[in-house]
Design a protein around this motif. Structure first.
Motif, PDB file in Angstrom:
ATOM      1  N   ASP A   1      42.495  11.981 -17.275  1.00 49.77           N
ATOM      2  CA  ASP A   1      42.740  12.353 -16.325  1.00 49.77           C
ATOM      3  C   ASP A   1      40.841  12.221 -15.506  1.00 49.77           C
ATOM      4  O   ASP A   1      41.201  12.835 -14.537  1.00 49.77           O
TER       5      ASP A   1
ATOM      6  N   SER B   1      33.957  15.309 -13.273  1.00 53.70           N
ATOM      7  CA  SER B   1      36.004  14.944 -12.450  1.00 53.70           C
ATOM      8  C   SER B   1      35.885  13.218 -11.574  1.00 53.70           C
ATOM      9  O   SER B   1      34.807  13.279 -10.870  1.00 53.70           O
TER      10      SER B   1
ATOM     11  N   ARG C   1      38.621  12.716 -10.586  1.00 52.63           N
ATOM     12  CA  ARG C   1      39.603  12.629  -9.347  1.00 52.63           C
ATOM     13  C   ARG C   1      39.131  13.775  -7.684  1.00 52.63           C
ATOM     14  O   ARG C   1      38.331  14.097  -7.810  1.00 52.63           O
TER      15      ARG C   1
ATOM     16  N   ASP D   1      41.412  14.818  -5.225  1.00 49.20           N
ATOM     17  CA  ASP D   1      42.242  15.698  -5.186  1.00 49.20           C
ATOM     18  C   ASP D   1      41.992  16.733  -5.045  1.00 49.20           C
ATOM     19  O   ASP D   1      40.473  16.780  -5.148  1.00 49.20           O
TER      20      ASP D   1
ATOM     21  N   ASP E   1      40.553  22.052 -13.261  1.00 51.45           N
ATOM     22  CA  ASP E   1      41.352  21.126 -14.804  1.00 51.45           C
ATOM     23  C   ASP E   1      40.945  21.765 -15.475  1.00 51.45           C
ATOM     24  O   ASP E   1      40.041  21.860 -16.161  1.00 51.45           O
TER      25      ASP E   1
ATOM     26  N   ARG F   1      37.186  19.486  -8.327  1.00 48.26           N
ATOM     27  CA  ARG F   1      37.876  18.182  -8.226  1.00 48.26           C
ATOM     28  C   ARG F   1      36.935  17.665  -7.388  1.00 48.26           C
ATOM     29  O   ARG F   1      36.342  18.412  -6.799  1.00 48.26           O
TER      30      ARG F   1
END
Length: 375
Positions: free
Chosen positions: A7, A23, A25, A27, A31, A85
């Motif tokens: 991820d 991270s 990510r 969005d 996590d 994130r």
């Protein structure tokens, strides 16, 4: 250093010194992961050093822990962490908050949302007079739920989300998400220890709940939320059938009433976030993600806030004396709810679908037994 999984999560560790979490990510949200074989002794406390966890602007829902502790799991040193994130509004999204009845009365919230007087609202279908077939099933539909977690299960696993989304799209409103809150109890000036004690009580309550309770002699009263406390003091009201004990203490109702009846008409409030469809369409995807993440985080926060508050104030609250109607007598209310569901199912195809979902789910939890039911 290690990639935690596929991820886009990366952990860099300096033994006995620090752990850095990264991270990829883009969005919103976070996590949760468990890091294994960390270079710290079990019991070691790791303190968040960026300041994000303590910053109410960056972490308004306390998603990022300020301290985590290393633990031993079968000889392996582990620690539970959260990777934030990278979505950020960058000043593009500003939310201005108003409270119940501050701009328009609660019963006019939906019209204000449709007109664009307000861009979004967190409320229930019943009290804000939603012009949709789902109206009567929001708020507190009699005996439909036992606990707050029933609500997201009903929406996400049993199909209510699809029904709500479809019905609101027809009237120019975008439905975002629903969750449960506190139960529906009675806080009154006089004690309720039997069904006969409800006869003649003038109670501030929800439209559909009031319709149901009227068969037991309750006189439903509809006034602005902010006027309810004074109305008890002047004798216009005998109390409220509106919330659990947490709200009673929080808004001052426990200061003007004397008793709290532990029997509830519903185990959880069914409330949703709604936005004006045109305003929602104007938001770019990354801002929609931030809004959705904030909504889901608020659901989590309210669930634990109410769940803990209900227990604490029942156990140690000093303002309201607890009373109960004997369970064998309360069965009359439960049987009346079954008939009420039948009546509501006859109001149309959508109503029939919703009632059937409630029946299906209650059949499942009845078979499952405690803790899904009360025994």
């Amino acid at each position: 250093e290690r990639w935690v999984d596929s991820d886009g999560l990366f952990s860099f560790e300096r033994e006995s010194s620090a752990v850095t979490l990264l991270s990829n990510r883009t969005d919103g949200g976070f996590d949760s992961r468990t890091l294994s074989h960390v270079g710290f002794a079990p019991g070691t406390y790791l303190v968040e050093l960026t300041g994000n966890a303590a910053d109410s602007q960056r972490d308004p829902f306390n998603d990022i822990p300020e301290v985590v502790q290393v633990f031993d799991d079968a000889g392996v040193n582990k620690v539970n962490v959260r990777f934030p994130r990278n979505a950020n509004a960058n000043g593009e999204l500003q939310v201005e908050l108003f409270y119940a009845d501050q701009i328009v009365p609660t019963g006019e919230l939906f019209q204000a949302l449709q007109r664009g007087t307000i861009d979004g609202v967190h409320s229930d279908d019943d009290s804000m007079a939603s012009p949709t077939p789902v109206r009567s099933f929001g708020g507190y539909f009699p005996l439909a739920t036992k606990h707050a977690l029933d609500v997201p299960v009903l929406f996400n696993q049993y199909g209510l989300a699809d029904i709500w989304r479809e019905e609101y799209a027809k009237v120019g409103v975008h439905w975002l998400s629903a969750a449960g809150q506190d139960p529906f109890n009675f806080n009154t000036v006089k004690p309720i220890k039997s069904l006969a004690d409800m006869d003649g009580l003038k109670l501030y309550t929800f439209p559909t709940a009031g319709r149901f309770l009227s068969q037991f002699g309750v006189v439903p009263v509809n006034i602005p939320y902010e006027d309810a406390e004074v109305a008890v003091q002047t004798g216009e009201l005998d109390g409220m059938a509106w919330s659990g004990i947490t709200e009673d203490y929080t808004v001052g109702w426990a200061d003007v009433t004397n008793y709290f009846c532990t029997n509830n008409i519903s185990g959880a409030w069914i409330g949703s976030f709604f936005v004006n469809a045109e305003k929602w369409a104007e938001l770019p995807d990354h801002l929609k993600q931030i809004v959705n993440s904030a909504v889901e985080a608020s659901h989590t926060y309210r669930n634990q806030w109410y769940w803990g508050g209900e227990a604490r104030l029942r156990a140690s609250g000093e303002k309201l004396e607890l009373t109960s109607v004997p369970q064998d007598e309360w069965k009359v209310v439960e049987e009346a709810a079954v008939k009420f569901w039948d009546e509501m199912a006859e109001e149309g195809e959508t109503a029939a679908k919703i009632v059937q979902i409630f029946r299906d789910y209650n059949n499942v939890i009845s078979k499952a037994g405690p803790p899904y039911t009360f025994g």
